[in-house]
Design an enzyme around this catalytic site. Structure first.
Site, PDB file in Angstrom:
ATOM      1  NE  ARG A   1      -2.956   0.397   3.334  1.00  0.00           N
ATOM      2  CZ  ARG A   1      -2.352   0.813   4.459  1.00  0.00           C
ATOM      3  NH1 ARG A   1      -1.814   2.016   4.516  1.00  0.00           N
ATOM      4  NH2 ARG A   1      -2.292   0.030   5.510  1.00  0.00           N
TER       5      ARG A   1
ATOM      6  CE1 TYR B   1     -15.869  11.437 -15.957  1.00  0.00           C
ATOM      7  CE2 TYR B   1     -15.258  11.618 -13.662  1.00  0.00           C
ATOM      8  CZ  TYR B   1     -15.764  10.887 -14.709  1.00  0.00           C
ATOM      9  OH  TYR B   1     -16.191   9.605 -14.484  1.00  0.00           O
TER      10      TYR B   1
ATOM     11  CG  ASP C   1      -8.918  16.125 -15.508  1.00  0.00           C
ATOM     12  OD1 ASP C   1      -8.199  15.450 -16.271  1.00  0.00           O
ATOM     13  OD2 ASP C   1     -10.020  15.723 -15.073  1.00  0.00           O
TER      14      ASP C   1
ATOM     15  CE  LYS D   1     -12.094   7.875 -18.496  1.00  0.00           C
ATOM     16  NZ  LYS D   1     -12.387   9.180 -17.960  1.00  0.00           N
TER      17      LYS D   1
END
Ligand SMILES: *Cc1c(COP(=O)(O)O)cnc(C)c1O
Length: 366
Positions: free
Chosen positions: A42, A94, A165, A190
């Site tokens: 992690r 978004y 972004d 994406k």
């Protein structure tokens, strides 16, 4: 190393003494004490380190943090803000991150949504507690263009953070850090993944500072981290990013010009078109205009849905950035409160032959 070279050689951390040419996948969740910097997956693992080094290099940043989704990456920025902070955000962005701001942080953070292509509106939205300017350019789904340099100047005056972004442009075409951004965000789902089979997100910072340390705590302690296999797949996909983006842009340009001249199309949104209101700014900060084209079908939702139903090569599905073409009526996905026009279709232009794509569009639109 130039961009194409670094995407191939940087994200390839060879930890195996047999010296494979391609990095091994390290699935172990834990590492022996005293052996190296890795302790628990992690916190870090070799495949994530390879990916983060690659992301930082691609966006010309000092450090990067990989997340399990783009939404987790964006949300980590909001989580790192002090409660009571104010965000200036775009009116077209978004919708998942818009929802993060207004639903998850209701009563914790303040947000004003403005048309970021209008600098006067942005200035009017600034408050004494404005700590973050959130930019998305080109934006989803209207392909609005924000002048990153100008917003950066406002953010500096305000001693606020500018986060961008960069999912639609990718570092192949736009480096927000070069243009004055402090933090760059990506949905790796994406174009980085590029094959519609990986969920992921990323943040890249211009410099390691106390705010970034906070973001890294959100990543490590919050734990929305990608698994080693996903990190490996992303490094692999990014090796072809530069060439895929060139293809996506070439194809999107051909489709946008075709749609512009079609009688059954009301309006086309593509920053590469001279008629796009943000074209000049886009040309000043991007070296290519990307693979997303939106257009309004003459008529309403029903006519737009009919076009979608007739297409063969464009899957009617959400998401974008894969090698296969996708189309969707965004307003239907964004829900009843959306400002997106009902007859707007967003196309993620894929890498199929453009003659096939044009023939398909022609039979559906005619
Ligand atoms: C998809 C997307 C996101 C969210 O990313 P997920 O990986 O789906 O969580 C954020 N910003 C933009 C521009 C996107 O297209």
């Amino acid at each position: 190393m130039r961009f194409e070279t670094l995407t191939i050689h940087k994200g390839n951390l060879i930890t195996d003494s047999a010296k494979p040419v391609v990095q091994p996948i390290t699935l172990s969740t834990t590492f022996e004490h005293g052996a190296g910097e890795m302790m628990y997956t992690r916190a870090n693992n070799p495949n994530r380190k390879a990916l983060e080094d690659l992301l930082a290099a691609m966006e010309k940043g000092a450090d990067a943090a990989a997340f399990s989704s783009g939404n987790a990456a964006g949300t980590a920025v909001f989580q790192a803000l002090k409660p009571g902070s104010h965000i200036v955000a775009p009116d077209d962005m978004y919708h998942g991150l818009h929802n993060s701001m207004v639903q998850l942080f209701a009563g914790i953070l303040e947000v004003t949504f403005v048309d970021m292509s209008n600098l006067e509106e942005v200035k009017k939205a600034i408050r004494p507690n404005t700590r973050l300017f959130w930019v998305e350019t080109p934006s989803n789904p209207l392909l609005k263009i924000t002048d990153i340099r100008k917003i950066s100047a406002l953010a500096k005056e305000q001693k606020a953070i500018l986060a961008c972004d960069n999912t639609f442009a990718t570092p192949v075409f736009q480096n927000p850090i070069d243009l004055g951004a402090d933090i760059v965000m990506h949905s790796s789902t994406k174009y980085f993944g590029g094959h519609s089979d990986i969920l992921g997100g990323a943040l890249i910072t211009k410099e390691v500072n106390p705010f970034w340390e906070k973001v890294k705590i959100v990543q490590r302690v919050g734990g929305a981290v990608p698994a080693p296999m996903d990190c490996y797949l992303l490094c692999r996909s990014i090796r072809t990013l530069a060439y895929r983006m060139k293809g996506h842009t070439e194809h999107a340009t051909i489709l946008a010009e075709y749609l512009l001249n079609h009688l059954n199309v009301e309006k086309v949104f593509y920053p590469g078109l001279i008629s796009h209101p943000g074209h000049e700014i886009a040309a000043s900060q991007m070296s290519g205009f990307g693979g997303i084209v939106s257009f309004m079908v003459k008529g309403g939702a029903e006519e737009a849905d009919l076009v979608v139903s007739k297409l063969h090569y464009f899957a009617n599905a959400t998401s974008l950035g894969g090698v296969e073409s996708l189309i969707e009526r965004r307003a239907a996905v964004e829900g009843p409160n959306t400002k997106t026009p009902q007859n707007l279709l967003r196309v993620s232009v894929g890498l199929e032959h453009t003659d096939d794509l044009l023939e398909d569009l022609a039979q559906a639109l005619d």
